[in-house]
Design an enzyme around this catalytic site. Structure first.
Site, PDB file in Angstrom:
ATOM      1  CG  ASN A 210     -41.084  41.628 -40.220  1.00 52.18           C
ATOM      2  OD1 ASN A 210     -40.173  42.430 -40.507  1.00 52.18           O
ATOM      3  ND2 ASN A 210     -41.326  41.224 -39.149  1.00 52.18           N
ATOM      4  CG  ASP A 280     -47.987  41.357 -33.580  1.00 53.64           C
ATOM      5  OD1 ASP A 280     -47.167  41.823 -32.743  1.00 53.64           O
ATOM      6  OD2 ASP A 280     -48.508  42.037 -34.717  1.00 53.64           O
ATOM      7  CE  LYS A 290     -37.088  20.908 -46.874  1.00 50.70           C
ATOM      8  NZ  LYS A 290     -36.128  20.950 -48.217  1.00 50.70           N
ATOM      9  N   PRO A 306     -44.872  37.604 -27.185  1.00 46.14           N
ATOM     10  CG  PRO A 306     -42.810  37.879 -26.041  1.00 46.14           C
ATOM     11  CD  PRO A 306     -43.580  36.900 -26.685  1.00 46.14           C
ATOM     12  CB  ILE A 308     -41.172  43.725 -26.645  1.00 47.31           C
ATOM     13  CG1 ILE A 308     -40.692  42.153 -26.973  1.00 47.31           C
ATOM     14  CG2 ILE A 308     -39.873  44.517 -25.861  1.00 47.31           C
ATOM     15  CD1 ILE A 308     -39.884  42.191 -28.444  1.00 47.31           C
ATOM     16  CG  PHE A 325     -40.974  53.063 -35.002  1.00 47.04           C
ATOM     17  CD1 PHE A 325     -40.079  53.442 -33.926  1.00 47.04           C
ATOM     18  CD2 PHE A 325     -40.645  53.388 -36.315  1.00 47.04           C
ATOM     19  CE1 PHE A 325     -39.115  54.209 -34.236  1.00 47.04           C
ATOM     20  CE2 PHE A 325     -39.669  54.153 -36.596  1.00 47.04           C
ATOM     21  CZ  PHE A 325     -38.843  54.765 -35.872  1.00 47.04           C
ATOM     22  CE  LYS A 339     -50.351  49.340 -33.603  1.00 46.45           C
ATOM     23  NZ  LYS A 339     -49.589  49.234 -34.894  1.00 46.45           N
ATOM     24  CE  LYS A 343     -48.455  47.984 -28.768  1.00 49.13           C
ATOM     25  NZ  LYS A 343     -47.423  47.278 -29.625  1.00 49.13           N
TER      26      LYS A 343
END
Ligand code: PMT
Length: 399
Positions: A210, A280, A290, A306, A308, A325, A339, A343
């Site tokens: 990302n 994710d 390749k 996972p 985290i 975050f 969240k 979490k």
């Protein structure tokens, strides 16, 4: 807030706001700090040496070549003596010298010799302040860890309105006193920070990743270290270097690697901040060679990585602080709140890609901070250095 016993160098350059620096010196002295003043030659057009001497109860260092005792190395002894330096007002000229390593007067030589925290309070006409050269010099200094006490908007000495008048002495004093208090609270605290993206390999050439650059988390780790914490930074692939060499940086590539390192360091961490943009999902199989182009379409089977942060939330003890975050693109507040709860976090930092200049791909961010059962706090768009300070100040208020 007290800074009793601290040794503060007050540097003054040549601007009309220098008259306010006399009040700043008084704040320091009244609160038990020791002050020594250093001036540029132009500063003494605006304040007298006698006023500075009388208020600081010390000699003024204004001349590199004065024939007094050990004055030829006074900038070195001053640097050894000091716990911090504040330069107020800091003119465009002295900011330019600091940023470019020019040392041709008592103040600029003292700055170069100093390896302690430095604060500067810029003061100048708003057009000068907005000039690209001044802004670039300020950015250079901020990047090297100098604390910039930004000027507020208001009426300037020349009658113009704009950003450029020196911050008020009370505000400057609070900022510096707050820094020492914060330093005391974080000194020796163990802090774990995650930053950057993760790369999930598809084959030896390609990966799923990302746009995270790592900057946000790197600024957070640096700022914790600046305040005396013992910092471990677990960082996904990022070209950005940590500024504070005290940060113990562990570079990882994939979410699974980040997870393993976090598990090792979490148990002893007093504070953990997860700012990494963790993938994710990861490919179920990593091709050993390749993958060759063949059919029109290629399907990849992805499996869940996972989570985290969720794992850390499930394993945290009551005296550990866990900050997560949320990077959102829709239903920001609702998703962030979910969240925070799901979490088991103490605090959540929300940034939205709908806000210009926020998230990744920028040196700036715009955040909201949420605690459970409290009204969220919204912050304006700022440099990621400044955002890191806001986040850590909120953690400081929480502990
Ligand atoms: O690196 P920069 O370019 O400076 O950009 C900064 C940033 C935009 C990456 C940063 O400010 C940010 O928002 N980081 C979190 C990005 C993210 O993945 O958000 P999320 O809402 O998907 O994840 C929520 C939280 O769970 C995050 O704390 C994340 O670190 C954590 N997480 C997510 C997935 C996962 N598998 N494990 C996790 O720990």
């Amino acid at each position: 807030m007290s800074i009793a016993g601290k040794h503060i160098i007050v540097g003054i350059s040549g601007g009309i706001a220098a008259y306010k620096t006399l009040s700043l010196i008084r704040f320091f002295i009244q609160n038990g700090a020791e002050v020594k003043t250093v001036t540029t030659p132009n500063a003494l057009h605006f304040v007298t040496k006698l006023s500075l001497q009388t208020l600081s109860k010390n000699n003024v260092y204004d001349d590199m070549f004065a024939d007094v005792g050990e004055i030829s190395t006074a900038h070195i002894s001053l640097a050894d003596w000091a716990d911090a330096m504040i330069v107020a007002p800091a003119t465009a000229n002295i900011i330019g010298k600091f940023a470019n390593g020019i040392a041709d007067d008592a103040l600029s030589t003292t700055f170069l010799a100093l390896d302690k925290p430095v604060f500067i309070a810029p003061a100048m006409n708003s057009r000068m302040y907005d000039h690209a050269a001044v802004q670039q010099n300020l950015q250079t200094l901020a990047h090297r860890g100098v604390h910039i006490i930004e000027p507020p908007c208001g009426e300037l000495a020349c009658g113009d309105q704009g950003k450029g008048r020196m911050q008020e002495p009370e505000v400057i004093y609070e900022r510096i006193a707050g820094f020492f208090l914060s330093h005391k609270k974080f000194l020796g605290k163990k802090v774990l920070v995650t930053a950057g993206p993760t790369y999930e390999a598809i084959d030896p050439v390609r990966f799923i990743g990302n746009h995270s650059s790592g900057l946000m988390g790197i600024c957070i780790a640096d700022e914790f270290a600046n305040r005396g914490a013992d910092v471990v930074l677990v960082c996904g692939p990022s070209a950005i270097k940590s500024k504070n060499s005290a940060v113990k940086r562990i570079d990882v590539v994939s979410a699974k690697e980040m997870f393993e390192v976090c598990k090792q360091h979490f148990e002893t961490a007093d504070i953990t901040v997860c700012s990494a943009a963790v993938a994710d999902y990861a490919p179920q199989q990593i091709a050993t060679q390749k993958i060759k182009k063949s059919d029109e379409n290629l399907s990849l089977e992805l499996v869940k990585n996972p989570d985290i942060l969720k794992y850390l939330g499930e394993h945290k003890t009551p005296n550990q602080i866990l900050v997560g975050f949320a990077l959102e693109t829709e239903n920001e507040m609702q998703n962030a709140e979910n969240k925070l709860k799901s979490k088991n976090l103490d605090m959540l930092v929300l940034n939205s890609l709908n806000d210009q200049g926020a998230g990744f791909g920028h040196s700036t961010n715009k955040i909201s901070i949420m605690f459970s059962n409290q009204i969220p706090k919204h912050f304006e768009l700022k440099s990621k250095d400044a955002v890191a300070k806001d986040i850590i100040n909120e953690i400081l208020n929480y502990i």
